[in-house]
Design an enzyme around this catalytic site. Structure first.
Site, PDB file in Angstrom:
ATOM      1  N   GLU A 172       1.507  -5.852  -0.166  1.00  0.00           N
ATOM      2  CA  GLU A 172       0.391  -6.224  -1.021  1.00  0.00           C
ATOM      3  C   GLU A 172       0.800  -6.173  -2.503  1.00  0.00           C
ATOM      4  O   GLU A 172       1.814  -5.564  -2.856  1.00  0.00           O
ATOM      5  CB  GLU A 172      -0.786  -5.259  -0.769  1.00  0.00           C
ATOM      6  CG  GLU A 172      -1.353  -5.314   0.652  1.00  0.00           C
ATOM      7  CD  GLU A 172      -2.217  -6.564   0.917  1.00  0.00           C
ATOM      8  OE1 GLU A 172      -1.979  -7.614   0.294  1.00  0.00           O
ATOM      9  OE2 GLU A 172      -3.126  -6.472   1.756  1.00  0.00           O
ATOM     10  N   HIS A 211       0.505 -11.805  -0.378  1.00  0.00           N
ATOM     11  CA  HIS A 211       1.357 -10.886   0.399  1.00  0.00           C
ATOM     12  C   HIS A 211       2.198 -11.651   1.414  1.00  0.00           C
ATOM     13  O   HIS A 211       1.797 -12.708   1.896  1.00  0.00           O
ATOM     14  CB  HIS A 211       0.540  -9.773   1.072  1.00  0.00           C
ATOM     15  CG  HIS A 211      -0.359 -10.213   2.190  1.00  0.00           C
ATOM     16  ND1 HIS A 211      -1.693  -9.887   2.245  1.00  0.00           N
ATOM     17  CD2 HIS A 211      -0.141 -10.928   3.320  1.00  0.00           C
ATOM     18  CE1 HIS A 211      -2.242 -10.377   3.343  1.00  0.00           C
ATOM     19  NE2 HIS A 211      -1.312 -11.027   4.020  1.00  0.00           N
ATOM     20  N   ASP A 269       5.024  -6.665  11.072  1.00  0.00           N
ATOM     21  CA  ASP A 269       4.134  -5.569  10.692  1.00  0.00           C
ATOM     22  C   ASP A 269       3.227  -5.184  11.850  1.00  0.00           C
ATOM     23  O   ASP A 269       3.229  -5.829  12.896  1.00  0.00           O
ATOM     24  CB  ASP A 269       3.306  -5.955   9.450  1.00  0.00           C
ATOM     25  CG  ASP A 269       2.821  -7.394   9.495  1.00  0.00           C
ATOM     26  OD1 ASP A 269       2.721  -7.948  10.598  1.00  0.00           O
ATOM     27  OD2 ASP A 269       2.542  -7.958   8.434  1.00  0.00           O
ATOM     28  N   ASP A 276      -3.823 -13.294  -1.270  1.00  0.00           N
ATOM     29  CA  ASP A 276      -3.439 -12.495  -2.439  1.00  0.00           C
ATOM     30  C   ASP A 276      -1.922 -12.488  -2.660  1.00  0.00           C
ATOM     31  O   ASP A 276      -1.412 -11.724  -3.466  1.00  0.00           O
ATOM     32  CB  ASP A 276      -3.976 -11.054  -2.326  1.00  0.00           C
ATOM     33  CG  ASP A 276      -3.352 -10.284  -1.151  1.00  0.00           C
ATOM     34  OD1 ASP A 276      -2.520 -10.855  -0.418  1.00  0.00           O
ATOM     35  OD2 ASP A 276      -3.709  -9.097  -0.975  1.00  0.00           O
TER      36      ASP A 276
HETATM   37  C1  F6R Z   1       1.162 -11.246   9.719  1.00  0.00           C
HETATM   38  C2  F6R Z   1       1.453 -11.027   8.319  1.00  0.00           C
HETATM   39  C3  F6R Z   1       0.630 -11.582   7.224  1.00  0.00           C
HETATM   40  C4  F6R Z   1       0.028 -12.953   7.520  1.00  0.00           C
HETATM   41  C5  F6R Z   1      -0.878 -13.387   6.379  1.00  0.00           C
HETATM   42  C6  F6R Z   1      -1.509 -14.736   6.638  1.00  0.00           C
HETATM   43  O1  F6R Z   1       2.136 -10.621  10.544  1.00  0.00           O
HETATM   44  O2  F6R Z   1       2.373 -10.334   8.054  1.00  0.00           O
HETATM   45  O3  F6R Z   1       1.428 -11.685   6.069  1.00  0.00           O
HETATM   46  O4  F6R Z   1       1.044 -13.885   7.729  1.00  0.00           O
HETATM   47  O5  F6R Z   1      -1.872 -12.433   6.209  1.00  0.00           O
HETATM   48  O6  F6R Z   1      -2.363 -14.639   7.752  1.00  0.00           O
HETATM   49  P1  F6R Z   1      -3.022 -15.940   8.370  1.00  0.00           P
HETATM   50  O7  F6R Z   1      -1.898 -16.765   8.909  1.00  0.00           O
HETATM   51  O8  F6R Z   1      -3.916 -15.440   9.464  1.00  0.00           O
HETATM   52  O9  F6R Z   1      -3.740 -16.626   7.267  1.00  0.00           O
END
Ligand code: F6R
Length: 251
Positions: free
Chosen positions: A143, A138, A67, A136
């Protein structure tokens, strides 16, 4: 789904790197899907170390990022293209340009989404997709409430995700973009292997849903229950709300 509970992030990094090493040994031109955020950082350190030692070569590997934020200027350090360049690509022998992300600087984001999905489809999607998980639920930036069959699309970040990610923006939630381009859940599910890493108590509820909850758009990661080759690495804090996991994990 395979669940592996490890004592430390370093142990997770080592076991996860073993899987990536095995993949690249079997397929030197593997297609790797990369995640941003804090969860995979110890893994990226371990991959860089193994590459330095000559244990793994990424010379033939190509990659796709999950992303990208929309609305950050090109040089912003939190742009995922820059984050991945700093934390992984520049530290391994992967050729420059071999790790691609969605073009969130495109004035036509919808066209950028279509082009990215098309590129991934042409590459046969990922052999292994690295994932983190949001508090949450995702994965990528899919989301809650989105389609379980989505392709790469323009998404809106929840207040929860923006608040979680404010730590990367000097704790200023207003500096966190509101929009992103993300691989869809269908796109992610095309990968031959999924490898998710989650550490810390903040992830415990999402992990309990991922492993033991019903498949639901309310917790998008739960679609992974339909994947034949998915492994989830967690630490004891992230595993703390699981009802059925013993100390050896759950399979
Ligand atoms: C990042 C992504 C998100 C993260 C998620 C967890 O490319 O797609 O899904 O993996 O937000 O983020 P952290 O590892 O910072 O807790």
């Amino acid at each position: 789904m395979e669940l592996v509970i490890c004592d430390t992030p370093e142990e997770i990094a080592s076991l996860a790197a073993d899987r990536i090493e095995a993949l690249i040994q079997a397929k030197p031109n593997a297609v790797l899907g990369t995640a941003t955020g804090s969860s995979p950082l110890p893994l990226y350190d371990e991959l860089a170390r193994r590459c330095d030692e000559g244990r793994i070569s990424f010379a033939g590997v190509t990659g796709f990022m999950l992303d990208e934020y929309v609305g950050l200027e090109e040089k912003h350090p939190e742009r995922y293209a820059n984050f991945m360049e700093t934390n992984l690509r520049s530290r391994i022998d992967m050729p420059k340009g071999a790790l691609q992300g969605p073009d969130a600087l495109n004035v036509d984001p919808q066209a950028a989404c279509r082009e990215y999905e098309e590129k991934m489809a042409q590459a046969g999607y990922c052999d292994l997709q690295i994932l983190g998980i949001g508090s949450d639920g995702h994965i990528g930036f899919n989301e809650p409430g989105g389609s379980l069959q989505s392709r790469t699309h323009l998404g809106v970040l929840t207040e929860q995700t923006r608040s979680d990610n404010a730590r990367f923006f000097n704790d200023d939630i207003d500096a966190v973009p509101t929009h992103c381009i993300t691989q869809g859940l269908y796109t992610i599910m095309q990968a031959r292997q999924l490898l998710l890493i989650a550490t810390g108590e903040n992830k415990a509820k999402a992990i309990a849903q991922l492993i033991e909850g019903p498949i639901s758009a309310a917790w998008p990661a739960t679609i992974m229950q339909m994947h034949p080759e998915a492994v989830v690495f967690v630490d004891p804090a992230a595993a703390s709300l699981l009802e059925h996991a013993g100390p050896e994990g759950w399979k």
